[in-house]
Write an enzyme that holds these catalytic residues in place. Sequence first.
Site, short mmCIF file in Angstrom:
data_model
loop_
_atom_site.label_atom_id
_atom_site.label_comp_id
_atom_site.label_asym_id
_atom_site.label_seq_id
_atom_site.Cartn_x
_atom_site.Cartn_y
_atom_site.Cartn_z
N SER B 146 -9.60 -4.28 4.73
CA SER B 146 -9.32 -3.23 4.72
C SER B 146 -10.35 -2.64 3.47
O SER B 146 -11.58 -2.25 4.38
CB SER B 146 -8.20 -2.21 3.70
OG SER B 146 -7.94 -1.33 3.15
N ASP B 222 -0.80 0.92 11.76
CA ASP B 222 -1.21 1.20 10.93
C ASP B 222 -0.88 2.43 9.96
O ASP B 222 -1.63 3.36 10.03
CB ASP B 222 -2.72 0.77 10.53
CG ASP B 222 -3.52 0.58 9.15
OD1 ASP B 222 -2.88 1.06 8.16
OD2 ASP B 222 -3.93 -0.50 8.12
N HIS B 254 -0.38 -2.22 8.10
CA HIS B 254 -1.51 -2.49 7.30
C HIS B 254 -1.70 -3.94 6.17
O HIS B 254 -2.57 -4.23 5.60
CB HIS B 254 -2.14 -1.77 6.62
CG HIS B 254 -3.31 -1.33 6.07
ND1 HIS B 254 -4.80 -1.00 7.12
CD2 HIS B 254 -3.96 -1.90 4.86
CE1 HIS B 254 -5.81 -1.03 5.65
NE2 HIS B 254 -4.94 -1.41 4.45
#
Lengths: 276, 276
Positions: B146, B222, B254
């Site tokens: 991320s 996600d 995610h």
Amino acid sequence: MKTLSENVSFGGVQGVHSHASTACNCDMTFGLYLPPEAQSGPVPLLWFLSGLTCTHENAMTKAGAQAFASEVGVAVVFPDTSPRGDGVPDADDFAMGQGAGFYVDATKGKWAKHFKMWSYVTDELPALLAENFPLDMDRQAITGHSMGGHGALTIAMNLPDRFRSVSAFAPMANTLDSDWGKPQLTAYLGEDREKRRKHDASVLVEERGFRGPMLIDQGTDDQFLDLLKPEALASAIARRRQPATFRMQKGYDHSYFFVSSFIDDHMALHAEALWA
Amino acid sequence: MKTLSENVSFGGVQGVHSHASTACNCDMTFGLYLPPEAQSGPVPLLWFLSGLTCTHENAMTKAGAQAFASEVGVAVVFPDTSPRGDGVPDADDFAMGQGAGFYVDATKGKWAKHFKMWSYVTDELPALLAENFPLDMDRQAITGHSMGGHGALTIAMNLPDRFRSVSAFAPMANTLDSDWGKPQLTAYLGEDREKRRKHDASVLVEERGFRGPMLIDQGTDDQFLDLLKPEALASAIARRRQPATFRMQKGYDHSYFFVSSFIDDHMALHAEALWA
């Protein structure tokens, strides 16, 4: 149907057959590899669609698909890329006419009578194969190279229930906006952009997607990258959230040396989907 | 430097250490996994940069990197994601301030005194590691999740001679034009878009590229896809002809359940590059 040749290959049989095609209004030739398992019952079928200038023979002799196909018990069909023969129109440009069917049904001008590769590959040839060979037509997958990658992707997404998996080597990825696609499909199908949208892999990924696994390989040193437009496809895959693997393979060009280097990865993907 | 804890893990040692950071003007904590091979000499080093809200601990306990790291003899360092402490500014938004350093050197307002994560991760922490642990700093690779994927990609491309390979899980891919990136980097670095370009992974791929192997994994489910913008990165990879594998992984979200599902593929890529 007439069998032109048969060669034993990895314990199975690589055949070449011809037949009078109603769709294309001419004789058509195709290659079909049957793995050893086909001797004892129907096997799944992988389609390999070839690129510009290719006949049924190029991928059959150069892609190296038979080794893995034999191992996993999958048949592979290698159709021709266009109608052929003296009565069939052609063009001086190698990207038009014979050897350049683009997997569409032409409706315009001199092309309309013979250039029906969409119907040939999605309708007539499947029926012929189902009737004459030990194939499990409920288990089909599709791949292709260059123009054939375009064919594989567009056919798979237009016929969502037919193929369990799709892959492509250096596909023509954005025919609406490339000199490989736009002039040819305009000649075959006319000026109406709407009629050409269903033959653009990137448009289809974004608008429809594909339910099964998808694998795209593209060489970084491909001499035709500007015409193939992989960026349109990569971007569409991400925007659609399409499950897929997109690989830029360092140093590889557009040739069958590229295809044969990665054919096993594609065969593995398809074998897993076909036997699931 | 102070060792806060050590746990044996897959035959190696998972340590947690803290030290007074000059770059960040506060105490900083990091995790370091040393594989069994480190007992007999220097081993290569993989950086794992974490995402928003994470400390040094999240990836260390949830990514599952130690098993493969032990097997291939690679150390893994897990830095914190921002300066910390009572004297360090914060924000109500979890995407700003503590836990959200974005791997840049802030120059603006209240952030400028502590938020120097770029210098911390590229300069201060490497020097500390090299001095205190059996690490071969000529063999480094980098990955992240991320915001940490953003960090891994941008650091790798800005320091082209340092890392042999780069990968990312669900990276923030286009910080210039996302609500994850634009407001934060504007607060840290100012309105000048030019100064933020070197912190945008997609811009860097297109303009500079990366010499070694690159692997990107992104889950199709996600919950933050609209903020991550993988389509910008996928498209840039294709346009640049950047050797890379970009995968849209069906059904994954995610979380670290996604990261841990694919960590071995990333470790394998890095191990191959690090030991080459």
